[in-house]
Design a protein around this motif. Sequence first.
Motif, PDB file in Angstrom:
ATOM      1  N   VAL A 132       8.604   9.068   5.241  1.00 27.29           N
ATOM      2  CA  VAL A 132       9.510   7.918   5.369  1.00 27.29           C
ATOM      3  C   VAL A 132      10.836   8.373   5.982  1.00 27.29           C
ATOM      4  N   TYR A 133      11.370   9.511   5.521  1.00 26.90           N
ATOM      5  CA  TYR A 133      12.622  10.026   6.098  1.00 26.90           C
ATOM      6  C   TYR A 133      12.439  10.332   7.585  1.00 26.90           C
ATOM      7  N   ALA A 134      11.300  10.887   7.948  1.00 22.41           N
ATOM      8  CA  ALA A 134      11.080  11.279   9.340  1.00 22.41           C
ATOM      9  C   ALA A 134      11.025  10.074  10.273  1.00 22.41           C
ATOM     10  N   MET A 192      12.421   1.431  -0.342  1.00 19.71           N
ATOM     11  CA  MET A 192      11.187   1.297  -1.123  1.00 19.71           C
ATOM     12  C   MET A 192      10.753   2.595  -1.807  1.00 19.71           C
ATOM     13  N   LEU A 193      11.399   3.715  -1.444  1.00 20.46           N
ATOM     14  CA  LEU A 193      11.127   4.942  -2.210  1.00 20.46           C
ATOM     15  C   LEU A 193      11.599   4.762  -3.654  1.00 20.46           C
ATOM     16  N   ALA A 194      12.637   3.917  -3.839  1.00 19.43           N
ATOM     17  CA  ALA A 194      13.106   3.623  -5.200  1.00 19.43           C
ATOM     18  C   ALA A 194      12.333   2.470  -5.840  1.00 19.43           C
ATOM     19  N   SER A 204       6.234   7.286  -5.454  1.00 20.61           N
ATOM     20  CA  SER A 204       6.568   7.203  -4.028  1.00 20.61           C
ATOM     21  C   SER A 204       6.911   8.574  -3.451  1.00 20.61           C
ATOM     22  N   ASP A 205       7.114   9.558  -4.323  1.00 20.35           N
ATOM     23  CA  ASP A 205       7.634  10.852  -3.865  1.00 20.35           C
ATOM     24  C   ASP A 205       6.741  11.510  -2.808  1.00 20.35           C
ATOM     25  N   VAL A 206       5.450  11.259  -2.889  1.00 14.61           N
ATOM     26  CA  VAL A 206       4.538  11.877  -1.913  1.00 14.61           C
ATOM     27  C   VAL A 206       4.745  11.313  -0.504  1.00 14.61           C
ATOM     28  N   PRO A 235       0.811  -1.227   0.000  1.00 14.49           N
ATOM     29  CA  PRO A 235       0.000   0.000   0.000  1.00 14.49           C
ATOM     30  C   PRO A 235       0.843   1.275   0.000  1.00 14.49           C
ATOM     31  N   GLU A 236       1.941   1.267   0.776  1.00 13.64           N
ATOM     32  CA  GLU A 236       2.842   2.422   0.837  1.00 13.64           C
ATOM     33  C   GLU A 236       4.287   1.928   0.949  1.00 13.64           C
ATOM     34  N   PRO A 237       5.281   2.749   0.527  1.00 14.97           N
ATOM     35  CA  PRO A 237       6.677   2.361   0.773  1.00 14.97           C
ATOM     36  C   PRO A 237       6.935   2.290   2.272  1.00 14.97           C
TER      37      PRO A 237
END
Length: 267
Positions: free
Chosen positions: A237-239, A175-177, A230-232, A168-170
Amino acid sequence: KVHEKLLLTGAAGGLGRALRERLKANCSVLRLSDVQPFGEAAAAEEVVLADLADAAAVDGMVKGVDAIVHLGGISVEGPFGPILQANIIGMYNLYEAARKHGVKRLVFASSNHVTGFYRQDQTLTADHPPRPDSFYGLSKAFGEDLSRFYFDRYGIETACVRIGSSFPEPKDRRMLATWLSFNDLHRLITACLTTPVLGHSIIFGMSDNAVTWWDNSRAHHVGYAPQDSSDVFREAVYARTPQPDLTDPAVQFQGGAFVKAGPFDSR
Ligand code: NAI
Ligand code: 15L
């Protein structure tokens, strides 16, 4: 509807459940199969339970369909024995049944783990040789070769979709890539099932992510145009994930944690 009867294997799994409703638009009847029970057939559905390692069961599962989306099998790294049965012998059983019953086109859920031992600073096309990162990745490389043989020898067309990470999400920075949304997965499968000439094609299954390790320029004929990215999810994800340790093989190589799995003592 392009297909009269479409077979979806691995229907009880994560992607099978995501595709069950979506694939109804592609066919008049959707035949769903898995080794484990997953409920009753709804309208315009059929359910056939079959172990991919059982040739007779696979023959019955394939008889009467005009195309196959093959998701069934072991989907993670582990001991060789179960992977041999489900992913290697299972692929042979499936393609023998396809040959006997005149199935002309398949979509095979291959995996990024076919090339998991390339580094994350390398951009791959379908022309790069496999560098599997696991028994699992090896079994998918075998599946790609087996389907190429059935194309060269019998003209059965296959799209080998090297799925990145379809959830559903990275879940993490890697997984952003590698992320592939469920809707883009369905778009990609639809493109593979409907493009006039598919041949034997290898295509990386990814959404329109800014960071990518893969170049689908060898597969323009498939006509896949991703609409998600995935950019959104990047900021979130970084946080919630730590700074990557650049000495960690799971960070250096495309396969992530698969490159560190095992060894497995039992077969
Ligand atoms: P999953 O593990 O949730 O589903 C696989 C299904 O195959 C399960 O329902 C399982 O019961 C069935 N299966 C296992 N052994 C079988 C056998 N011997 N006979 C018949 N069925 C058997 O995996 P998921 O995530 O749904 O993946 C689907 C396919 O896509 C798999 O082939 C996987 O390798 C591939 N893939 C998935 C990715 C992802 O991000 N979800 C990434 C790359 C590849
Ligand atoms: C795969 O091939 C697996 O089936 C899936 O569970 C994920 O681990 C995915 O690759 C990935 O690389 O993220």
